[in-house]
Design a protein around this motif. Structure first.
Motif, PDB file in Angstrom:
ATOM      1  N   MET A   1       0.834  -1.200   0.000  1.00  5.99           N
ATOM      2  CA  MET A   1       0.000   0.000   0.000  1.00  5.99           C
ATOM      3  C   MET A   1       0.868   1.249   0.000  1.00  5.99           C
ATOM      4  O   MET A   1       1.717   1.425   0.887  1.00  5.99           O
ATOM      5  N   PHE A   2       0.649   2.115  -1.017  1.00 10.13           N
ATOM      6  CA  PHE A   2       1.322   3.412  -1.050  1.00 10.13           C
ATOM      7  C   PHE A   2       0.398   4.461  -0.453  1.00 10.13           C
ATOM      8  O   PHE A   2      -0.750   4.603  -0.879  1.00 10.13           O
ATOM      9  N   ARG A   3       0.903   5.173   0.538  1.00  6.27           N
ATOM     10  CA  ARG A   3       0.134   6.245   1.179  1.00  6.27           C
ATOM     11  C   ARG A   3       0.813   7.562   0.867  1.00  6.27           C
ATOM     12  O   ARG A   3       1.915   7.830   1.331  1.00  6.27           O
ATOM     13  N   ALA A   4       0.134   8.372   0.058  1.00  9.13           N
ATOM     14  CA  ALA A   4       0.701   9.663  -0.346  1.00  9.13           C
ATOM     15  C   ALA A   4       0.645  10.648   0.797  1.00  9.13           C
ATOM     16  O   ALA A   4      -0.210  10.569   1.681  1.00  9.13           O
ATOM     17  N   ASP A   5       1.585  11.589   0.776  1.00 10.26           N
ATOM     18  CA  ASP A   5       1.642  12.622   1.803  1.00 10.26           C
ATOM     19  C   ASP A   5       0.805  13.835   1.438  1.00 10.26           C
ATOM     20  O   ASP A   5       0.983  14.901   2.006  1.00 10.26           O
ATOM     21  N   ALA A   6      -0.077  13.724   0.463  1.00  9.67           N
ATOM     22  CA  ALA A   6      -0.853  14.881   0.009  1.00  9.67           C
ATOM     23  C   ALA A   6      -1.818  15.323   1.083  1.00  9.67           C
ATOM     24  O   ALA A   6      -2.610  14.549   1.584  1.00  9.67           O
ATOM     25  N   GLU A   7      -1.739  16.625   1.447  1.00 11.41           N
ATOM     26  CA  GLU A   7      -2.682  17.211   2.384  1.00 11.41           C
ATOM     27  C   GLU A   7      -3.338  18.448   1.791  1.00 11.41           C
ATOM     28  O   GLU A   7      -4.059  19.151   2.452  1.00 11.41           O
ATOM     29  N   GLY A   8      -3.007  18.736   0.545  1.00 13.92           N
ATOM     30  CA  GLY A   8      -3.500  19.970  -0.042  1.00 13.92           C
ATOM     31  C   GLY A   8      -4.564  19.739  -1.093  1.00 13.92           C
ATOM     32  O   GLY A   8      -5.574  19.099  -0.860  1.00 13.92           O
TER      33      GLY A   8
ATOM     34  N   ALA B   1      -6.487  18.780  -4.819  1.00  9.36           N
ATOM     35  CA  ALA B   1      -6.693  17.560  -5.603  1.00  9.36           C
ATOM     36  C   ALA B   1      -5.554  17.364  -6.584  1.00  9.36           C
ATOM     37  O   ALA B   1      -5.188  16.233  -6.911  1.00  9.36           O
ATOM     38  N   LEU B   2      -4.967  18.478  -7.069  1.00  9.93           N
ATOM     39  CA  LEU B   2      -3.845  18.372  -7.993  1.00  9.93           C
ATOM     40  C   LEU B   2      -2.671  17.671  -7.331  1.00  9.93           C
ATOM     41  O   LEU B   2      -2.014  16.819  -7.927  1.00  9.93           O
ATOM     42  N   GLU B   3      -2.378  18.031  -6.071  1.00 13.37           N
ATOM     43  CA  GLU B   3      -1.287  17.386  -5.359  1.00 13.37           C
ATOM     44  C   GLU B   3      -1.523  15.884  -5.250  1.00 13.37           C
ATOM     45  O   GLU B   3      -0.625  15.078  -5.508  1.00 13.37           O
ATOM     46  N   ALA B   4      -2.735  15.519  -4.847  1.00 17.72           N
ATOM     47  CA  ALA B   4      -3.040  14.098  -4.698  1.00 17.72           C
ATOM     48  C   ALA B   4      -2.915  13.376  -6.035  1.00 17.72           C
ATOM     49  O   ALA B   4      -2.377  12.269  -6.108  1.00 17.72           O
ATOM     50  N   ARG B   5      -3.394  14.000  -7.107  1.00 19.48           N
ATOM     51  CA  ARG B   5      -3.339  13.360  -8.412  1.00 19.48           C
ATOM     52  C   ARG B   5      -1.895  13.215  -8.891  1.00 19.48           C
ATOM     53  O   ARG B   5      -1.505  12.160  -9.416  1.00 19.48           O
ATOM     54  N   ALA B   6      -1.091  14.252  -8.680  1.00 15.43           N
ATOM     55  CA  ALA B   6       0.308  14.183  -9.108  1.00 15.43           C
ATOM     56  C   ALA B   6       1.070  13.120  -8.327  1.00 15.43           C
ATOM     57  O   ALA B   6       1.864  12.369  -8.896  1.00 15.43           O
ATOM     58  N   LEU B   7       0.833  13.067  -7.019  1.00 13.88           N
ATOM     59  CA  LEU B   7       1.510  12.059  -6.209  1.00 13.88           C
ATOM     60  C   LEU B   7       1.094  10.657  -6.628  1.00 13.88           C
ATOM     61  O   LEU B   7       1.926   9.746  -6.713  1.00 13.88           O
TER      62      LEU B   7
END
Length: 856
Positions: A512-519, A521-527
């Motif tokens: 399982m990869f858990r992204a550090d995105a907290e900002g 939707a673009l951040e989450a999508r890029a990560l």
């Protein structure tokens, strides 16, 4: 046109943006033995200067602006802002860029003066828009006018929301507040933007442009400074505003100004587009046509101010400045800031006294021409220049060293936000201008260098703040790498930390990869996209290892999660039966589908093998071996035990137990079934690890693995939970007894204590003992409830209700009411087989039970 000297040839190169006018002028200048070019912005001057230095060398090139002067003794090519052009330099080639700015109310008179008077000894070029054609024809009749066509097509793309602007877009606004607000929005929605404004220092501007040109960000937020020859790879120009403050009032942009800015879209042979964004109203059809066709009205007047000044006194200076033009094409400039400053200073009698001589008047006028970089107010600017004049009019005639040091020390601080740093830079520009007046300070070279150092530090700090505020560098770097379709540089730490292209993006925990995105939707999508690209090889490797793992490589925890190398990689899910659960991977989606299938299949085989090994006694009850070894009532009892998780309360099946023959009892014992005083159970299933597994499997099968009944190891009993069925307790090796749920083997030990106590009693009753409460781990009150549920009754109270001493209990007498006959068993069940084998037992059982009851 008094004062003009005849030079030849003179060419006016007119046309829209992207016609190569400035490039042509620089090429022509470098082909001459010397040259000078006047440019509209310090930023553009610095860009051209860097280019000329690369081609001709540092010693041959000079940069002259209001705040910066780099003039080697051997300089032959002068790159200047229009206001700072040293007209005393006898250059072979002279060029004036963006001559249409002669119509600007604030700066236009300077451009007009250069058009009229700046000439090269061998060649002069005037560069600008086609709208200047009639002005040039009238004012410079000997000019050869050449029109140039745009290299690419500029077309209208219509309105577009900020969030949907195409890559490589420049968004234009006309105030710092608007620029910053748009940049913040673009950061949240598109990852970041570079910022370009005329007030930025060249160092900050170049750093910001570098972000855009390198592709680290795809959006540029700019003021109209972007329209003045700054060469960048812009595909689309979006106007967020149509009004600007021109130094006097807020007004709507002229069509020609909008065309100048829109023309930044598309460079050389690459076509460009323009349109609206934000809250701006759609453009009119006439405006769109004018911009696309570069067809703007000709200018009928340009700004002018007399440059032949009378410096005999302040009054004579003001009179010469106000002299009107005799040419109707030249409009007298109204109240430029230097004249306004002169008027305010002239009210001071001490200054008027200083201005009674040509030298004093010249000094006062030079002071008034200090640019107002701060843009605070006229009064604030006049106070500043008056302070400078106060020092310069003293006998020594220089700004004191401690005064200059105090100004730079006050500004040499990199703390604060973007606004504070911008204000400091504006003030440094003022003192840099002062320092470049060599006759105003002691050790002028030292102060010029100090001004450059302070400006560079503030510029770097401002660039850092702009980048931190308006650029999500991590997201921008990931998006850039993804777009480049190249292998991303990925590092995986021992703790699972994942870095891609040097930026921390999250953690890989098992599969399982858990992204550090907290900002955004673009951040989450890029990560997510970066992880998919960078981690896919590692995920596939782990899936492959799981496909080859053995049973001993996997562990199952109390919540149904399956761990591999101390990381959860799968979890149990409800299957066809409690003892054949399905398996669901935790993560792994980044891997290849076929690798996921192989890993999941192997984990499922391993876990089912472990279940078969650990729960073999229970599974054996429904096997063919058990069916052959058992018959009649024993086979039915074994079937019920298997359904109930391996244990049943004795009172629920007491009649069936009593009906068992000796041979059936022996057969049950051989299968690991023990008939206890209070329970019928399998001792092998009560071991803690086996009991936890059995309870977990039952909860998983019911669809709620987190509610598995799993008391902590070492507990003898727990408080009763009425919401659970008895089978949940039985599967975990427990049995509900009134207010407590008691471990089955503990119940049998309690039976031993009771049996021993009854044997010592006279009437087969017994006294409660502390050993009983200690064994169950409960209170005396709970012990009473347990005993009552097991078929005992209190026959005598003790002296202390809170204690067990003296309190006696006995077996509850059974009622002599007949037991109703059982209904005929269903066909094809163990009970039907039992009825067929022993019909006489099935018929006589109620009567026999009645006799036993009456006998008691």
């Amino acid at each position: 046109m008094a004062g003009m000297t005849a030079y030849a040839p003179l060419t006016a190169i007119l046309g829209p943006t992207n016609t190569g006018k400035t490039h042509l002028a620089v090429e022509r200048m470098l082909a001459r033995r010397s040259g000078m070019i006047g440019l509209p912005l310090r930023l553009l001057a610095r860009e051209i200067y860097d280019r000329v230095v690369r081609e001709k060398g540092y010693r041959a090139t000079a940069l002259v602006t209001g705040e910066e002067k780099i003039v080697p003794p051997t300089a032959r090519y002068f790159i200047c802002t229009v206001e700072a052009m040293p007209l005393s330099f006898d250059a072979a080639f002279v060029a004036i860029d963006e001559i249409q700015l002669a119509a600007d109310p604030e700066r236009g008179h300077v451009f007009t003066d250069r058009i009229l008077h700046a000439r090269g000894t061998e060649e002069t070029m005037l560069l600008g828009a086609e709208s200047m054609r009639p002005i040039i024809r009238e004012l410079v009749p000997d000019a050869d006018i050449v029109s140039r066509e745009r290299f690419s097509t500029l077309s209208y793309a219509g309105p577009t929301k900020l969030a949907r602007l195409p890559r490589r877009s420049a968004i234009v606004a006309f105030s710092s507040d608007s620029v910053y607000a748009i940049a913040e929005l673009i950061r949240r929605q598109r990852g970041g933007a570079a910022v370009v404004m005329g007030a930025l220092s060249p160092r900050t501007r170049n750093a910001q442009v570098g972000l855009y040109q390198s592709g680290e960000v795809d959006y540029l937020i700019a003021t109209d400074a972007v329209g003045m020859g700054l060469n960048m790879n812009v595909d689309h120009v979006a106007f967020a505003e149509r009004e600007k403050f021109d130094g006097r009032r807020r007004r709507r942009l002229f069509a020609s100004e909008m065309g100048q800015i829109a023309g930044r879209a598309g460079r050389f042979r690459q076509d460009g587009t323009f349109g609206e964004t934000g809250q701006i109203k759609p453009f009119e059809h006439e405006l769109i046509g004018a911009i696309e066709n570069h067809a703007f009205p000709y200018l009928d007047q340009i700004q002018w101010r007399n440059s032949d000044l009378d410096l005999r006194s302040i009054d004579q200076l003001q009179l010469s400045l106000s002299r009107p033009s005799r040419n109707p094409l030249l409009r007298r400039t109204r109240e430029p800031i230097d004249e306004l400053s002169l008027g305010l200073l002239a009210k001071d009698e001490a200054i008027r006294d200083l201005g009674r001589t040509p030298q004093g008047t010249e000094l006062i006028w030079d002071i008034c021409r200090i640019p107002d970089f701060r843009k605070v107010s006229l009064d604030a600017h006049v106070r500043l220049i008056n302070q400078i004049l106060t020092h310069l009019r003293r006998p020594h005639g220089r700004l004191p060293t401690d005064f200059m040091a105090a100004q730079f020390d006050r500004l040499d601080k990199i703390g604060g936000d973007v606004h504070v740093l911008s204000q400091r830079l504006a003030q440094v520009r003022t003192w840099a201008y002062v320092a470049h007046r060599g006759d105003w300070t002691e050790e002028a070279d030292f102060w010029r260098e100090r001004a450059r150092e302070v400006e560079d530090r503030l510029s770097d700090a401002l660039h850092d703040h702009l980048t931190q505020r308006f650029v999500d560098r991590r997201t921008a770097a990931l998006v850039k790498g993804l777009r480049a379709d190249k292998a991303l540089e990925t590092e995986l730490g021992t703790d699972g930390a994942v870095t891609v292209e040097g930026h921390a993006v999250g953690h890989l925990d098992g599969l399982m990869f858990r992204a550090d995105a907290e900002g955004s939707a673009l951040e989450a999508r890029a990560l997510r996209q970066a992880a998919e690209k960078a981690l896919r090889p590692e995920i596939n490797r782990r899936l492959g290892a799981l496909a080859r793992a053995g049973t001993d490589d996997l562990t199952l925890d109390a919540q149904g999660r399956i761990a591999w190398q101390d990381r959860a990689v799968a979890q149990l899910a409800a299957g066809a039966s409690p003892f054949r659960p399905d398996i669901a991977l935790i993560g792994g989606e980044l891997g290849a589908p076929e690798a996921q299938v192989r890993a999941q299949g192997n984990i499922e085989r391993c876990i089912r093998a472990q279940i078969s090994r650990d729960l073999q006694p229970l599974l054996r009850l429904t096997s063919d071996e058990a069916n052959q070894a058992l018959s009649g009532m024993a086979r039915g009892l074994a079937f019920r035990l298997a359904e109930n998780g391996g244990a049943i309360a004795r009172h629920e099946i007491d009649a069936d137990v009593r009906a068992l023959s000796a041979a059936e009892r022996r057969a049950l014992r051989r299968l690991g079934i023990r008939i206890g005083e209070f329970s019928v159970f399998m001792p092998a299933l009560i071991k803690p690890r086996i009991a936890r597994l059995s309870g977990l499997l039952r909860a998983v099968y019911q669809g709620d693995r987190l509610r598995a009944f799993q008391p902590a190891p070492g507990l003898m009993s727990v408080a009763a939970d009425e919401s659970r069925p008895a089978a949940d307790h039985a599967a975990a090796g427990f049995q509900r007894c009134g207010p407590r749920i008691v471990r089955i083997d503990i119940l049998e030990r309690l039976a031993d204590l009771v049996r021993d106590a009854r044997a010592a009693g006279k009437n087969r009753d017994f006294e409660l003992a502390p050993a009983m409460t200690s064994l169950l781990g409960c209170s005396v009150q709970d012990l009473r409830g347990v005993l009552s549920s097991l078929g005992f009754r209190r026959v005598r109270k003790g002296p202390d209700p809170e204690k067990a001493e003296g309190e006696r209990w006995a077996k509850r007498r059974l009622r002599s009411t007949p037991v109703p006959a059982r209904p005929a068993p269903a066909a094809n069940t163990p009970f039907a087989a039992l009825a067929a084998l022993k019909p006489e037992l099935a018929v006589q059982r109620p009567k026999r039970r009645k006799k036993r009851a009456s006998g008691r």
